[in-house]
Design a protein around this motif. Structure first.
Motif, PDB file in Angstrom:
ATOM      1  N   SER A 141      -5.192   4.626  -1.661  1.00 22.66           N
ATOM      2  CA  SER A 141      -4.039   4.210  -2.463  1.00 22.66           C
ATOM      3  C   SER A 141      -3.273   3.070  -1.806  1.00 22.66           C
ATOM      4  CB  SER A 141      -3.093   5.400  -2.689  1.00 22.66           C
ATOM      5  OG  SER A 141      -2.558   5.857  -1.462  1.00 22.66           O
ATOM      6  N   SER A 142      -3.501   2.854  -0.510  1.00 20.91           N
ATOM      7  CA  SER A 142      -2.811   1.785   0.218  1.00 20.91           C
ATOM      8  C   SER A 142      -3.636   0.508   0.306  1.00 20.91           C
ATOM      9  CB  SER A 142      -2.473   2.254   1.639  1.00 20.91           C
ATOM     10  OG  SER A 142      -1.717   3.445   1.621  1.00 20.91           O
ATOM     11  N   ALA A 143      -4.878   0.557  -0.168  1.00 18.70           N
ATOM     12  CA  ALA A 143      -5.799  -0.576   0.006  1.00 18.70           C
ATOM     13  C   ALA A 143      -5.547  -1.644  -1.049  1.00 18.70           C
ATOM     14  CB  ALA A 143      -7.243  -0.096  -0.037  1.00 18.70           C
ATOM     15  N   VAL A 144      -4.382  -2.268  -0.977  1.00 18.05           N
ATOM     16  CA  VAL A 144      -4.050  -3.369  -1.879  1.00 18.05           C
ATOM     17  C   VAL A 144      -4.818  -4.608  -1.418  1.00 18.05           C
ATOM     18  CG1 VAL A 144      -2.201  -4.810  -2.821  1.00 18.05           C
ATOM     19  CG2 VAL A 144      -1.760  -2.400  -2.246  1.00 18.05           C
ATOM     20  N   PRO A 145      -5.575  -5.249  -2.285  1.00 14.63           N
ATOM     21  CA  PRO A 145      -6.359  -6.416  -1.856  1.00 14.63           C
ATOM     22  C   PRO A 145      -5.478  -7.469  -1.181  1.00 14.63           C
ATOM     23  CG  PRO A 145      -7.014  -5.753  -4.059  1.00 14.63           C
ATOM     24  CD  PRO A 145      -5.809  -4.930  -3.720  1.00 14.63           C
ATOM     25  N   GLY A 146      -5.900  -7.872   0.028  1.00 15.82           N
ATOM     26  CA  GLY A 146      -5.205  -8.947   0.726  1.00 15.82           C
ATOM     27  C   GLY A 146      -3.945  -8.542   1.457  1.00 15.82           C
ATOM     28  N   ARG A 147      -3.606  -7.249   1.476  1.00 13.23           N
ATOM     29  CA  ARG A 147      -2.368  -6.825   2.138  1.00 13.23           C
ATOM     30  C   ARG A 147      -2.681  -5.756   3.178  1.00 13.23           C
ATOM     31  NH1 ARG A 147       2.021  -4.072  -1.557  1.00 13.23           N
ATOM     32  NH2 ARG A 147       1.750  -6.058  -2.682  1.00 13.23           N
ATOM     33  N   ASP A 148      -2.196  -5.954   4.411  1.00 13.99           N
ATOM     34  CA  ASP A 148      -2.405  -4.970   5.456  1.00 13.99           C
ATOM     35  C   ASP A 148      -1.750  -3.642   5.084  1.00 13.99           C
ATOM     36  OD1 ASP A 148      -3.822  -6.756   6.933  1.00 13.99           O
ATOM     37  OD2 ASP A 148      -2.232  -7.217   8.358  1.00 13.99           O
ATOM     38  N   ILE A 149      -2.324  -2.568   5.594  1.00 17.06           N
ATOM     39  CA  ILE A 149      -1.835  -1.225   5.298  1.00 17.06           C
ATOM     40  C   ILE A 149      -0.857  -0.788   6.385  1.00 17.06           C
ATOM     41  CG2 ILE A 149      -2.508   1.205   5.138  1.00 17.06           C
ATOM     42  CD1 ILE A 149      -5.154   0.266   3.963  1.00 17.06           C
ATOM     43  N   ARG A 150       0.306  -0.336   5.956  1.00 18.01           N
ATOM     44  CA  ARG A 150       1.265   0.263   6.890  1.00 18.01           C
ATOM     45  C   ARG A 150       1.052   1.777   6.867  1.00 18.01           C
ATOM     46  NH1 ARG A 150       7.124  -2.619   6.878  1.00 18.01           N
ATOM     47  NH2 ARG A 150       6.436  -4.780   7.060  1.00 18.01           N
ATOM     48  N   MET A 151       0.536   2.281   7.956  1.00 20.12           N
ATOM     49  CA  MET A 151       0.144   3.688   8.008  1.00 20.12           C
ATOM     50  C   MET A 151       1.228   4.515   8.679  1.00 20.12           C
ATOM     51  SD  MET A 151      -2.370   5.483   7.021  1.00 20.12           S
ATOM     52  CE  MET A 151      -2.972   7.149   7.178  1.00 20.12           C
ATOM     53  N   SER A 152       1.536   5.640   8.064  1.00 19.97           N
ATOM     54  CA  SER A 152       2.486   6.563   8.680  1.00 19.97           C
ATOM     55  C   SER A 152       2.062   7.985   8.380  1.00 19.97           C
ATOM     56  CB  SER A 152       3.908   6.321   8.165  1.00 19.97           C
ATOM     57  OG  SER A 152       4.041   6.738   6.828  1.00 19.97           O
ATOM     58  N   GLU A 153       2.387   8.875   9.268  1.00 16.32           N
ATOM     59  CA  GLU A 153       2.064  10.283   9.067  1.00 16.32           C
ATOM     60  C   GLU A 153       2.783  10.825   7.838  1.00 16.32           C
ATOM     61  OE1 GLU A 153       2.269  14.528  11.508  1.00 16.32           O
ATOM     62  OE2 GLU A 153       2.326  12.626  12.613  1.00 16.32           O
ATOM     63  N   GLN A 154       3.974  10.294   7.571  1.00 13.99           N
ATOM     64  CA  GLN A 154       4.755  10.763   6.437  1.00 13.99           C
ATOM     65  C   GLN A 154       4.011  10.531   5.115  1.00 13.99           C
ATOM     66  OE1 GLN A 154       8.612   8.957   6.204  1.00 13.99           O
ATOM     67  NE2 GLN A 154       9.272  10.185   4.449  1.00 13.99           N
ATOM     68  N   ARG A 155       3.314   9.408   5.017  1.00 12.08           N
ATOM     69  CA  ARG A 155       2.570   9.120   3.790  1.00 12.08           C
ATOM     70  C   ARG A 155       1.428  10.112   3.612  1.00 12.08           C
ATOM     71  NH1 ARG A 155       1.322   2.847   2.986  1.00 12.08           N
ATOM     72  NH2 ARG A 155       0.990   3.617   0.883  1.00 12.08           N
ATOM     73  N   VAL A 156       0.744  10.445   4.708  1.00 13.18           N
ATOM     74  CA  VAL A 156      -0.343  11.424   4.619  1.00 13.18           C
ATOM     75  C   VAL A 156       0.229  12.781   4.206  1.00 13.18           C
ATOM     76  CG1 VAL A 156      -2.289  12.457   5.829  1.00 13.18           C
ATOM     77  CG2 VAL A 156      -1.563  10.146   6.427  1.00 13.18           C
ATOM     78  N   HIS A 157       1.370  13.125   4.759  1.00 11.10           N
ATOM     79  CA  HIS A 157       2.047  14.369   4.383  1.00 11.10           C
ATOM     80  C   HIS A 157       2.338  14.378   2.879  1.00 11.10           C
ATOM     81  CE1 HIS A 157       5.553  17.047   3.787  1.00 11.10           C
ATOM     82  NE2 HIS A 157       4.978  17.771   4.731  1.00 11.10           N
ATOM     83  N   GLY A 158       2.772  13.233   2.367  1.00 11.88           N
ATOM     84  CA  GLY A 158       3.059  13.136   0.934  1.00 11.88           C
ATOM     85  C   GLY A 158       1.829  13.387   0.079  1.00 11.88           C
ATOM     86  N   TYR A 159       0.686  12.865   0.495  1.00 11.53           N
ATOM     87  CA  TYR A 159      -0.526  13.078  -0.299  1.00 11.53           C
ATOM     88  C   TYR A 159      -1.125  14.462  -0.053  1.00 11.53           C
ATOM     89  CZ  TYR A 159      -0.278   8.323  -1.978  1.00 11.53           C
ATOM     90  OH  TYR A 159       0.133   7.172  -2.605  1.00 11.53           O
ATOM     91  N   ARG A 160      -0.781  15.092   1.066  1.00 10.90           N
ATOM     92  CA  ARG A 160      -1.127  16.509   1.210  1.00 10.90           C
ATOM     93  C   ARG A 160      -0.375  17.309   0.151  1.00 10.90           C
ATOM     94  NH1 ARG A 160       0.265  20.482   5.131  1.00 10.90           N
ATOM     95  NH2 ARG A 160       2.431  19.896   4.702  1.00 10.90           N
ATOM     96  N   ASN A 161       0.880  16.915  -0.105  1.00 14.05           N
ATOM     97  CA  ASN A 161       1.642  17.568  -1.165  1.00 14.05           C
ATOM     98  C   ASN A 161       0.985  17.361  -2.528  1.00 14.05           C
ATOM     99  OD1 ASN A 161       3.461  18.338   0.772  1.00 14.05           O
ATOM    100  ND2 ASN A 161       4.968  16.748   0.288  1.00 14.05           N
ATOM    101  N   PHE A 162       0.366  16.201  -2.711  1.00 12.73           N
ATOM    102  CA  PHE A 162      -0.357  15.938  -3.956  1.00 12.73           C
ATOM    103  C   PHE A 162      -1.527  16.911  -4.096  1.00 12.73           C
ATOM    104  CE2 PHE A 162      -3.719  13.210  -6.073  1.00 12.73           C
ATOM    105  CZ  PHE A 162      -3.265  13.461  -7.366  1.00 12.73           C
ATOM    106  N   ALA A 163      -2.253  17.126  -2.990  1.00 11.56           N
ATOM    107  CA  ALA A 163      -3.354  18.091  -3.018  1.00 11.56           C
ATOM    108  C   ALA A 163      -2.826  19.483  -3.369  1.00 11.56           C
ATOM    109  CB  ALA A 163      -4.082  18.109  -1.680  1.00 11.56           C
TER     110      ALA A 163
END
Length: 905
Positions: free
Chosen positions: A581-603
Motif C-alpha cells: 500500500s506504500s509502494a507509490v511509483p517514484g516515491r520512497d516509502i516511509r516505514m514505521s512500526e505504527q503503520r504495520v500495527h494499523g494494517y494488523r488492525n485491518f487483518a
C-alpha cells in the motif's frame, strides 16, 4: 419451477450448507504465528508454486533478483519480494502458467570475507589454507549457512518455484559463465588491458563502482609551485588534494582559454622531489574557477587524469603498490610509506624547498570500499575488461522501440544516460571465491582462453608447435558477470531447454533503482546479444524503504527496522500489506512500526467480519448469481464490489500496487464492514429470513478474500479453508480471478450512497459539536424531493440506529430554533441540539482552539516565509513544516464551521 419454488429450494440448500459448517467456527482472534508456518508447508506439499512446461496456459515469468547467500532479510528485500509475490499470486489466479524463478548469488567478495573472518578468529588466513582448501571451506559454509535467506523468504510468504532454485556457482550456471566468457573473448569483446580500477588495498582486489561508497569530508587543498624549465625562476602553481601521488605526475594541465597560462602551453616544468621535466598541456579538464586553475596530471592514480593521458599520449607512472604504499618508482626516501605518511613527508619536503604557496580547506569526497571500509585507490593494473560499448546500442534501441518498458517511465532517462556514457567494464577480481577466469598463460605470457584446461593445452601445443607448461589465471569474475546472464542461464542456457523456449523472454523484472546501471543494463545487453531478444518486457523500478522520518536506514543511525521482528509481532500479512500500500511509483516509502500495527488492525477487521458472517450463517449458496439480487442494499454492495474488483485488476496490470491495495482496503473496511454489514445486521439477526442477504454477504466476503489474497495470503487462505472446508474446495491461491462486471446499478448506488452520506454527515456534526455518544438526538427531515423522502423512509431504521437518532421524523415544516441544519443533496435535515449540549461552553472551547491553531499556523508561516530556513534546513524538515501547516489549516477550517453552526442556534 417457479420463482417462489426456486427461492424455497435455494433457502433449503443454504440452511443445509450452514448447518454443516456451524461446527467449523473461527477462533475469536487471528493468530498469525499459528497459521503461517502450517499454511506455507501445506502450499509447498501440494506443489502450489510449480510452473508446468507442458501447460497450455500462457506463461508468465518473473526472474527473482538472486539475493546474496551472505544476506538475511532486510526491509529492501521485504519490499521487492512482496511486490513480486503479489504479481506471481495474481497471475496464477488469472490462469497463467507462472514461473517465478528463484535463486541465490554467490556474493563474491562479501561471502569470502565472511569465511575469512571465521578463519581470523582462529588465527588463520585464507593463504594459510591455500586456494583449494579455502574453497572447500567456502562450499562447506555455503551448505550450512547459505540458505538462511531462502528460509526467510518463505516466512515472507514468497511463492517461487523452489524446485527450480539455482545458485550462480552451481554446475549449470558455472558452465554458462565459462562458455560466455570464451565466446565473448573470441568475438573480441573481452580483452586484457592495463587500466585504472577501484583498488581495495585491504582486500587486494579491484571492486566495482557499486561497491564504492563516496563520503564527503573536509579536506585540504595544497598549492605547490612547480619551477618552469630554463632556470628563469618562474613557477606555475598547481592545487592538489593528493600530495602523495605527486611523484607520479606526468604533466600539468591548464584550460586552453585561460589567459593566465596561455603563454605557458607547450612549455615544461620541473616536478619537485622527482627532478623530472613534465609538459604543460592545454585540456578542458582544468577548471579556471577551481584552485589555481592549473592541475597536476597523475594518470596512474586518477580516473580523469587517466583519460587526459590517453588524449595526450602521456606516460603513466604507477607509484603505489597493492597495499597503497609508495613503490619502487619513487625516490628511495618515500618507498614503503603508506599514503598518509607519504602525504606528510611530501608536504614537509615541498615546504622545505619553499615551494608551498598556501593551504586551503576543501570539501572533497573520498571513496571507501563498502565491504572492507578501506580507502580505495585508483590504481593502474592489468585486468580483464569487457567492451560493453559495442552492446549498448542494441540495448538502448530496445527501450526506445518499446520492446522493454520501464515503470515508472522516467527511469528510462537514467538508463539512457548511463548507457550512452558507458565505459569498459572491469570484470576480473583478485579473490578466490567465484568463477575462475578460463585463461591460461604460456611461457612467453601469451594467453589461451578455452572452456577447459585440456582445450587450452591443445591450443598451446598448436601455437608453439610442441607441448608447453601453462599457468592458469588466478583471478575470478566480477559477481555481476554471472548475474548479467541470469535471465537465460537460470533457464538452462547454453542448452536449448524447454524452460528457455517457454519462459524467455520474461514478463517483468522487479528491482530497485540503485542497480539499474550495474545489473539491469548488463542483463539487457547480454540478453539481446546472446538470445537476440530482450530479457524483460517490463522493468518495474521501486523506490527505497526509509524510516518514518524519511532517513535512509543504516546501522550507524540505529534506525534499521527488521522485517522479521515485524512479522513476529504483527504477522506477515500486515507487513506485506503495509509495503504494497506504500509502494507509490517514484516515491520512497516511509516505514514505521505504527503503520504495520494499523494494517494488523485491518487483518483483525477482516477476521471479525468473517466471524460475523459465520455466526449469522452467511455461506455461499449453490447457484447464487450476484447479478440477480433484488434488495437495493444487496444490489448496491454487488455494484461496489465489482467496481473495486475492476480497480484492483487494472491497478495490478499497470503496477500500481498502492492503488490496488488502497482500493480493496477502503472497500473492505469502509463499504463492506462499516456500512453493508451494519445495514444488514438487523436482517441477519432474524433467524430464518433474508436468504438473499446472507448469500450476498457470503459472496462479497469471498470476493474480498480473492482480491486480498495476493497481498495477504495467509489470513485469506485460512479464512477460505475455514469457510469452505479443507477437502471440499480448491485452495484460494488456485481459485480463478473473477471477471468483474462493468454494469453500473445507478438506482441502487444513488439510493444507498445517499443514505451513507446522511449518516456520515450526522455523525460528523455530532462529533464536531461534542454531542455525548449515548445521547439520542432525533432527526427532522423538512425539505427534500419525493424520491429522497421515499429513500429515507425505506432506510429509516438503519439511519436511526446508526446515527443514535432514536427516531427520524419526516415533515413539511418544523421549528428550526436550536437545531443545526444539515444539507445532503436536495434534502435538509435538522439536528436539534439546544437541550443536548452547553452552547456557551462549546462556543468558548472552539474559539480558544481556533486561537491556538491560528498561533501555530502563524509560527509555521514565519518559518516558511524565511528564505534562510527554506534553503538551509534539511528538505525533510521543510516538508514536514508544510504538512503540519496544511493539517492545522484544515482543522481550523472545521472548527470555524462548527462555530458558525453554533452561532445559528
Amino acid at each position: 419451477m417457479g420463482s417462489k419454488g426456486l427461492l424455497r429450494e435455494t433457502e433449503s440448500r443454504c440452511h443445509r450448507v450452514g448447518a454443516a459448517r456451524e461446527s467449523v467456527m473461527l477462533d475469536k482472534t487471528f493468530q498469525p504465528a499459528d497459521v503461517e508456518t502450517r499454511r506455507y508447508r501445506r502450499w509447498e506439499s501440494m506443489n502450489a508454486f510449480v510452473a508446468d512446461t507442458n501447460s497450455e496456459a500462457l506463461p508468465y515469468t518473473i526472474m527473482m533478483p538472486p539475493p546474496n547467500i551472505t544476506g538475511s532479510l532486510h526491509m529492501g528485500h521485504a519490499l521487492t519480494f512482496t511486490l513480486q509475490d503479489v504479481l506471481a499470486r495474481h497471475y496464477r489466479m488469472l490462469g497463467r502458467d507462472v514461473l517465478w524463478q528463484p535463486g541465490t548469488d554467490h556474493a563474491g567478495i562479501a561471502a569470502q570475507m565472511v569465511v575469512e573472518r571465521q578463519l581470523a578468529a582462529h588465527g588463520l588466513s585464507s593463504h594459510d589454507l591455500g586456494r583449494e582448501a579455502f574453497l572447500r571451506r567456502m562450499w562447506e559454509w555455503k551448505v550450512h549457512s547459505g540458505g538462511t535467506i531462502t528460509t526467510q523468504l518463505r516466512r515472507l510468504g514468497s511463492s517461487p518455484d523452489w524446485g527450480r532454485e539455482r545458485f550462480t556457482m552451481d554446475e549449470g550456471l558455472s558452465n554458462a559463465v565459462c562458455k560466455m566468457f570464451v565466446a565473448l573473448y573470441k568475438q573480441g569483446l573481452i580483452y586484457r588491458d592495463k587500466r585504472l580500477v577501484n583498488w581495495d588495498p585491504q582486500l587486494h582486489t579491484a571492486v566495482s563502482d557499486l561497491e564504492v561508497q563516496q563520503k564527503t569530508t573536509l579536506g585540504t587543498l595544497w598549492y605547490f609551485r612547480y619551477p618552469l624549465a630554463g632556470g628563469s625562476g618562474q613557477f606555475i602553481t598547481v592545487a592538489t588534494t593528493r600530495p602523495e601521488t605527486l611523484l607520479g605526475d606526468t604533466a600539468v594541465a591548464v584550460h586552453p582559454d585561460d589567459e593566465r597560462y596561455r603563454s605557458l602551453i607547450g612549455e615544461r616544468c620541473l616536478l619537485p622531489l622527482a627532478g623530472r621535466l613534465i609538459p604543460i598541456i592545454a585540456d578542458s579538464c582544468a577548471d579556471p574557477e577551481k584552485g589555481s586553475g592549473a592541475v597536476k596530471i597523475t594518470p596512474a592514480h586518477d580516473f580523469n587524469d587517466f583519460e587526459v593521458a590517453r588524449r595526450h599520449g602521456l606516460p603513466m607512472i604507477n607509484v603505489l603498490d597493492s597495499n597503497a604504499c609508495l613503490n619502487e618508482n619513487t625516490p628511495p626516501a618515500y618507498r614503503g610509506l603508506d599514503c598518509a605518511a607519504a602525504r606528510e613527508r611530501v608536504v614537509a619536503d615541498i615546504t622545505e624547498l619553499n615551494l608551498l604557496e598556501k593551504i586551503d580547506d576543501h570539501i572533497m569526497t573520498i571513496p571507501f570500499g563498502d565491504r572492507s571500509g578501506a580507502v580505495l585507490e585508483p590504481w593502474l593494473t592489468d585486468q580483464w575488461f569487457m567492451d560493453v560499448r559495442v552492446l549498448a546500442d542494441s540495448a538502448i534501441r530496445a527501450v526506445q522501440e518499446g520492446r522493454t518498458c520501464f515503470v515508472p517511465k522516467h527511469w528510462e532517462d537514467t538508463y539512457y544516460d548511463w548507457m550512452r556514457h558507458i565505459q569498459p567494464w572491469c570484470i576480473s577480481r583478485q579473490i578466490w571465491w567465484g568463477h575462475r577466469i578460463p585463461a591460461w598463460y604460456g611461457p612467453d605470457g601469451y594467453v589461451f582462453v578455452e572452456m577447459t584446461a585440456q582445450e587450452a593445452v591443445t591450443a598451446a601445443a598448436a601455437y608453439y608447435g610442441q607441448p608447453v607448461q601453462l599457468a592458469r589465471d588466478g583471478d575470478v569474475l566480477d559477481t555481476w558477470f554471472s548475474s548479467a546472464l541470469w535471465p537465460f542461464s537460470a533457464l538452462g542456457w547454453p542448452e536449448r531447454t524447454r524452460e528457455l523456449a517457454r519462459y524467455y523472454p520474461t514478463d517483468v523484472l522487479v528491482t530497485g533503482f540503485d542497480i539499474i546501471f550495474f545489473w539491469v543494463a548488463r542483463m539487457m545487453m547480454m540478453g539481446i546479444h546472446v538470445m537476440g531478444e530482450v530479457p524483460f518486457r517490463t522493468i518495474y523500478i521501486h523506490a527505497l524503504v526509509r524510516d518514518e522520518k524519511g532517513q535512509k536506514m543504516s546501522k550507524s543511525k540505529g534506525n534499521i527496522i527488521d522485517p522479521l521482528y515485524l512479522i513476529d509481532k504483527y504477522g506477515c500479512d500486515a507487513l506485506r500489506f503495509t509495503l504494497a500500500s506504500s509502494a507509490v511509483p517514484g516515491r520512497d516509502i516511509r516505514m514505521s512500526e505504527q503503520r504495520v500495527h494499523g494494517y494488523r488492525n485491518f487483518a483483525t477487521k477482516l477476521w471479525n467480519a468473517a466471524r460475523f458472517c459465520a455466526l449469522h450463517r452467511c455461506y455461499a449458496m449453490p447457484g447464487f448469481e450476484s447479478a440477480h439480487v433484488k434488495c437495493t442494499m444487496n444490489r448496491w454492495i454487488v455494484c461496489k464490489l465489482n467496481e473495486t474488483g475492476r480497480k484492483v485488476t487494472e491497478a495490478l496490470a499497470t503496477y500500481r500496487f498502492n492503488d490496488a491495495a488502497q482500493a480493496i482496503y477502503s472497500f473492505t473496511w469502509n463499504t463492506f464492514c462499516d456500512w453493508y454489514l451494519e445495514f444488514a445486521k438487523p436482517l441477519l439477526l432474524q433467524e430464518d429470513s433474508e436468504t438473499e442477504t446472507r448469500a450476498t454477504a457470503a459472496w462479497v466476503l469471498e470476493q474480498i478474500l480473492i482480491l486480498l489474497h495476493p497481498f495477504m495470503p495467509f489470513i485469506t487462505e485460512e479464512l477460505w479453508e475455514k469457510r469452505n472446508g479443507e477437502a471440499s474446495v480448491t485452495p484460494l491461491l488456485a481459485t480463478p480471478w473473477p471477471t468483474f462486471s462493468d454494469i453500473f446499478d445507478a438506482e441502487a448506488t444513488s439510493e444507498m450512497d445517499f443514505v451513507v452520506e446522511v449518516i456520515a454527515q450526522v455523525r460528523s456534526i455530532r462529533s464536531e459539536m461534542n454531542v455525548p455518544p449515548a445521547a439520542l438526538v432525533p432527526l427532522i427531515v423538512t425539505e427534500g424531493s419525493v424520491r429522497a423522502r421515499k429513500q429515507l423512509e425505506s432506510h429509516m431504521e438503519q439511519i436511526a440506529t446508526l446515527t443514535r437518532a432514536g427516531r427520524v421524523d419526516i415533515c413539511d415544516k418544523a421549528d428550526c430554533k436550536g437545531a443545526i441544519p444539515i444539507f445532503v443533496r436536495e434534502t435538509t435535515i435538522l439536528l436539534p441540539l439546544a437541550n443536548t449540549i452547553d452552547l456557551a461552553q462549546e462556543k468558548n472551547r472552539l474559539a480558544k482552539e481556533i486561537q491556538r491553531l491560528s498561533a501555530e499556523i502563524g509560527q509555521i508561516d514565519q518559518k516558511l516565509n524565511n528564505t534562510a530556513f527554506v534553503t538551509k534546513a534539511p528538505a525533510q524538515i521543510v516538508e514536514d513544516s508544510r504538512v503540519r501547516r496544511a493539517g492545522r489549516v484544515a482543522t481550523r477550517r472545521k472548527l470555524d464551521q462548527a462555530l458558525q453552526r453554533l452561532a445559528t442556534l
